[in-house]
Design an enzyme around this catalytic site. Sequence first.
Site, PDB file in Angstrom:
ATOM      1  CG  ASP A 261      -9.422  -0.905   5.946  1.00 37.81           C
ATOM      2  OD1 ASP A 261      -8.746  -1.783   6.509  1.00 37.81           O
ATOM      3  OD2 ASP A 261      -8.958   0.214   5.621  1.00 37.81           O
ATOM      4  CD  GLU A 296      -8.334  -2.833  10.288  1.00 33.84           C
ATOM      5  OE1 GLU A 296      -7.149  -3.182  10.448  1.00 33.84           O
ATOM      6  OE2 GLU A 296      -8.706  -2.140   9.315  1.00 33.84           O
TER       7      GLU A 296
END
Length: 595
Positions: A261, A296
């Site tokens: 993330d 990401e």
Amino acid sequence: MESRSFLKSWGAEYLDDGAVRFRMWATGQETVALRIGGEDRAMQASGDGWFELRVPQVLPGAEYNYVLADGTVVPDPASRAQTAGVDGPSRVCDPQSYQWQHPQWRGRPWRETVVYEMHFGTFTPEGTFRSAIEKLPYLADLGVTMLEVLPVSQFGGQRGWGYDGVLLYAPHSAYGTPDDFKAFIDAAHGLGLSVVLDIVLNHFGPEGNYLPLLSPDFFHEARLTPWGAGIAYDVDAARRYIIEAPLYWLKEFNLDGLRFDAIDQIEDVSEKHALIEIAERIRAEITSRPLHLTTEDSRNVIFLHPREEDGSTPLFTGEWNDDFHNAIHVFATGETHAYYQDFARQPEKLIARVLAEGFAYQGEVSPQSGEKRGVGSRGQPPVAFVDFIQNHDQVGNRAHGERLVSLAGVERTQALLATLLLSPHIPLLFMGEEYGETHPFLFFTDFHGSLAKAVRDGRAKEFEGHSGYDGESVPDPNAETTFTMSKLDWNKPESEAGKRWLALTKTLLALRHQHIVPLLADAGCNSGHIVDTAEGFFAVSWTFPQGTLSMALNINDEPQALPDLPGEVIFASPNATQALPQNSVIVRLAPRDAK
């Protein structure tokens, strides 16, 4: 089968002689005691801020805490399991206790991947690892191949998205035990489904994080992230804690990969960046099955995703492609507030560029930030990009959590779904998208007192001025109803409308596995080409060693003449023959050996 345990630098670890070694790093403490079995035992300082204690005859399940000099009682930062949330006792776990039912599992190749993103707390009424197992046959029958589960590390409260975890090694106790999570993964493997975990290595949540008290050196106070002081990845003990977590989850839980993330918030000044070391260690230490590592990253970079000549990935496998979503969203809804302003001008051209080349922004100036963003991406193969038309972030970070169907309508959303599932990029579905779920997915937490107020006020302020909502209309993240409203409606796929939508999704996925996946086995770079664009319309083609794939989509209220696309039709919306009517798509395939 390879070993299902990982010897961590931190925490409670069974040794070969059956004793348990307790170890923690606490540069901010002069003394630390282990509380176990109703007794406090002084831990031994072993240098550089480390404290250790070896305890014989500790049974699995035993509860323990660490006690600081001033009497403060804290959980183990490297706990494998918690008894009662982030503040309660930690539990000693035997990582070998679970008996795997499908030890022969060897994973699936990346080119077959169709991701299904799910959140355990809202996926089923019960919201547990075990209850989710009951839905696995449904997902296998649907045609998805990979389940990407939102973070499960223990976070404050009972309910939340999981991105505010504070005990990085412990599955969230409200979902179940470590063995329950292993049972979910095991059952998925038995049905041919891969499982990857979303993992957060850029910050810790606001409740239950005792690391600043134990070791202030774990953080760089001068290096700020959106969530507070940055982690000191260049400090050995902190680096071990962060780098070992991915290996732990992959080895002990037999996961098939990880999604990392917001890696743009991982600032590391070490000679070798922590992310590169993580990927290299994973590739070197786990070789018995393919592992899929995605990132990401708002920067639109490719340096973490190199390809070898044979197409293999020495570091990370692919990247979440927000550009695809953002361009599609503007294209479908006309919304241009906040970061969508970067895609406000001719979104169809940006979508076509994304499909053909990877990113929409490849060094151009972002209107929102006024700075250049991205790098050239034509040198990446289509499978380097994970595309989606909705996900937890893009739905949940709306004030009212509306899904795309509520904003764009059924016909348009289904045309976009076909575009997603039949492109050569790797597609991702957000849970419920397969049958047209209309329940919102809201931002929800379970904080109390001043923290609850800060989250509630901050959430309301976030939407002032650009979303069309006043602060009072934003649901309270801490209200239990905000959470329950976000649960999937499992009656919907049994309705007539739900059955029709589900049948469409199954058809599209069957076509993908039949026609698209074989093209991806040797899909290289520079394969995409923009055929044509017009207002509300685009056409793109890709040339692969095995053939040419072409796609055209029209959402304009006026029919659009079809360009010359080679090959046979493998999918077309109704009435998409000589021209494309509104909200329709056509996909053609010309095999290389076709005459």
